[in-house]
Design a protein around this motif. Structure first.
Motif, mmCIF file in Angstrom:
data_model
loop_
_atom_site.group_PDB
_atom_site.id
_atom_site.type_symbol
_atom_site.label_atom_id
_atom_site.label_comp_id
_atom_site.label_asym_id
_atom_site.label_seq_id
_atom_site.Cartn_x
_atom_site.Cartn_y
_atom_site.Cartn_z
ATOM 1 N N LEU A 94 39.411 -38.436 -48.666
ATOM 2 C CA LEU A 94 38.425 -39.544 -47.845
ATOM 3 C C LEU A 94 37.174 -38.947 -47.954
ATOM 4 N N ARG A 95 36.136 -39.574 -48.218
ATOM 5 C CA ARG A 95 34.664 -39.124 -47.779
ATOM 6 C C ARG A 95 34.488 -39.077 -46.445
ATOM 7 N N PHE A 96 34.923 -40.040 -45.479
ATOM 8 C CA PHE A 96 34.992 -39.887 -44.097
ATOM 9 C C PHE A 96 35.314 -38.498 -43.661
ATOM 10 N N TYR A 97 36.187 -37.792 -44.216
ATOM 11 C CA TYR A 97 36.580 -36.654 -43.592
ATOM 12 C C TYR A 97 35.570 -35.429 -44.230
ATOM 13 N N GLU A 98 34.540 -35.181 -43.448
ATOM 14 C CA GLU A 98 33.620 -34.097 -43.785
ATOM 15 C C GLU A 98 33.792 -32.636 -43.282
ATOM 16 N N VAL A 99 34.538 -32.658 -42.292
ATOM 17 C CA VAL A 99 34.613 -31.344 -41.359
ATOM 18 C C VAL A 99 36.074 -31.110 -41.196
ATOM 19 N N GLN A 110 29.703 -35.415 -37.186
ATOM 20 C CA GLN A 110 30.721 -35.151 -38.546
ATOM 21 C C GLN A 110 31.886 -34.946 -37.930
ATOM 22 N N LEU A 111 32.081 -34.116 -37.002
ATOM 23 C CA LEU A 111 33.384 -33.884 -36.193
ATOM 24 C C LEU A 111 34.092 -34.969 -35.641
ATOM 25 N N GLU A 112 33.439 -35.740 -35.075
ATOM 26 C CA GLU A 112 34.001 -36.735 -34.504
ATOM 27 C C GLU A 112 34.512 -37.783 -35.367
ATOM 28 N N ARG A 113 33.712 -38.132 -36.516
ATOM 29 C CA ARG A 113 34.161 -38.991 -37.497
ATOM 30 C C ARG A 113 35.547 -38.686 -38.234
ATOM 31 N N SER A 114 35.514 -37.274 -38.428
ATOM 32 C CA SER A 114 36.634 -36.555 -38.985
ATOM 33 C C SER A 114 37.780 -36.727 -38.362
ATOM 34 N N VAL A 115 37.723 -36.326 -36.816
ATOM 35 C CA VAL A 115 38.985 -36.515 -36.058
ATOM 36 C C VAL A 115 39.432 -37.777 -35.993
ATOM 37 N N CYS A 116 38.583 -39.026 -36.132
ATOM 38 C CA CYS A 116 38.770 -40.424 -36.169
ATOM 39 C C CYS A 116 39.667 -40.870 -37.248
ATOM 40 N N ALA A 117 39.162 -40.059 -38.659
ATOM 41 C CA ALA A 117 39.948 -40.554 -39.655
ATOM 42 C C ALA A 117 41.241 -39.872 -39.618
ATOM 43 N N ALA A 118 41.310 -38.614 -39.169
ATOM 44 C CA ALA A 118 42.910 -37.882 -38.874
ATOM 45 C C ALA A 118 43.709 -38.515 -38.320
#
Length: 363
Positions: free
Chosen positions: A128-133, A186-194
């Motif tokens: 996923l591109r959303f998962y940046e970190v 970026q970390l917030e987006r990655s946590v949400c995606a996870a």
């Protein structure tokens, strides 16, 4: 040829294995390459040979991916292989354009996978591109080989193995000196995606989808007022309409502001907590995004100042990341056309930083 029943790793969790990684491990277990294995499983017809050329999309959960899941499930007798594709994630979030066409990885996670399972594997969320970190190590996902510098690592290649470069065939793990720390956004987006990936991997009896959850919320607590739902999720007036289409990751991130305990705790819960519908965010008109033209106008007024500030940042930022801070509706190419000198200066500064980091890592 008898196909062994090899179980996918970490099923039911946000770190579950993706289908391409599973196919690589299956081929390695039978001491054959991926092409030979899939000729045995899917057949050696001309159609399957032609389909094999587009295998970098095998994890996306549509088209040829569904054919491979059915063929692998029949050959191995393993259930739940559909959970190794992004088709399961699509029940909760829009992923149009959110796929990664090439490999992204965390070197430390690769090493930990070998320590735990004695084999390397790629989690589905890395596609996923959303998962940046990497949320375990707080570092940006790597997209280049630390040895040969290849920037577009192929998902499948001749003699391929998980965790190896598609050009120099060397191990991608172990190198941590050149990794950059991820920014809080970026970390917030990655946590949400996870969290969304974790929800999509729940047992069948507990599975939820976005449409069901949002419909129940509207009916039970918002008096069927979809405008209140749009305000809470920072959606445009045209999104989440009568059909309650799938929300984007940004919509779910806005929802996390209302329910800080996290989506993994909220989405599977029935009944929905009564306190959720009483949150003042459902009545806050400032959360509702305006029309795209207004968003564009405000973005263009701010973008020049943001570009000038980016020239003094340490470490330098990618031009794409700088633009995304202002608005998700702007494209990097349009900013380069509007402010070519400023945008090129930001890009040049970032490229020089990356080059120096590689030289330091090589020493």
């Amino acid at each position: 040829m008898h196909i062994r029943a090899l179980e996918p790793l970490m099923l039911g969790s946000w770190e579950r294995e993706c289908l391409s990684s599973y196919v690589h491990r299956l081929a390695e277990a039978h001491c054959v390459n991926v092409g030979a294995l899939m000729q045995i499983i899917c057949g050696s017809s001309q159609d399957s040979q032609r389909e094999y050329a587009g295998w970098r999309s095998i994890d996306f959960g549509c088209g040829f991916s569904q054919i491979c899941v059915e063929a692998l499930a029949s050959a191995t007798g393993i259930d739940g292989l559909e959970e190794t594709t992004l088709g399961s994630f699509a029940r909760l979030c829009v992923i149009l354009g959110g796929h990664r066409r090439h490999v992204a990885f965390c070197p430390m996670c690769l090493d930990e996978g070998v320590d735990c399972f004695r084999t390397a594997y790629y989690p589905l969320i890395w596609r996923l591109r959303f998962y940046e970190v990497c949320i375990k190590h707080r570092t940006l996902m790597a997209t280049e080989c630390p040895h040969c510098g290849l920037g577009k690592l192929r998902v499948f290649f001749a003699g391929g193995r998980n965790g190896c470069c598609s050009r120099c065939r060397r191990w991608l793990g172990g190198g941590t000196s050149a990794l950059e720390a991820g920014r809080p956004a970026q970390l917030e987006r990655s946590v949400c995606a996870a969290e969304l990936v974790a929800v999509s991997g729940l047992e069948r009896a507990e599975r939820v989808n976005a449409e069901t959850f949002l419909s129940d919320l509207c009916v039970e607590q918002l008096n069927e007022n979809r405008g209140m739902l749009r305000r809470a999720m920072r959606a445009t007036p045209f999104a989440l309409g009568p059909a309650l289409i799938q929300p984007t990751l940004d919509n779910w991130m806005a929802f996390c502001e209302i329910y800080p305990d996290g989506l993994l705790d909220l989405l599977p819960r029935r009944p929905i907590p009564a306190s959720l519908g009483k949150n003042p965010a459902f009545l806050d008109y400032t959360r509702l995004r305006g029309r795209r033209t207004l968003d564009h106008r405000e973005a263009w007024l701010r973008i020049e100042d943001v570009l000038r500030n980016a020239l003094n940042e340490v470490p330098p930022s990618k031009p794409r990341d700088v633009v995304s801070r202002v608005s998700t509706s702007l494209t990097t190419s349009s900013v380069f056309r509007k402010y070519p000198e400023l945008a090129r200066a930001v890009a040049r500064r970032y490229n020089e930083h990356r080059k120096n980091e590689k030289q330091k890592a090589g020493k």
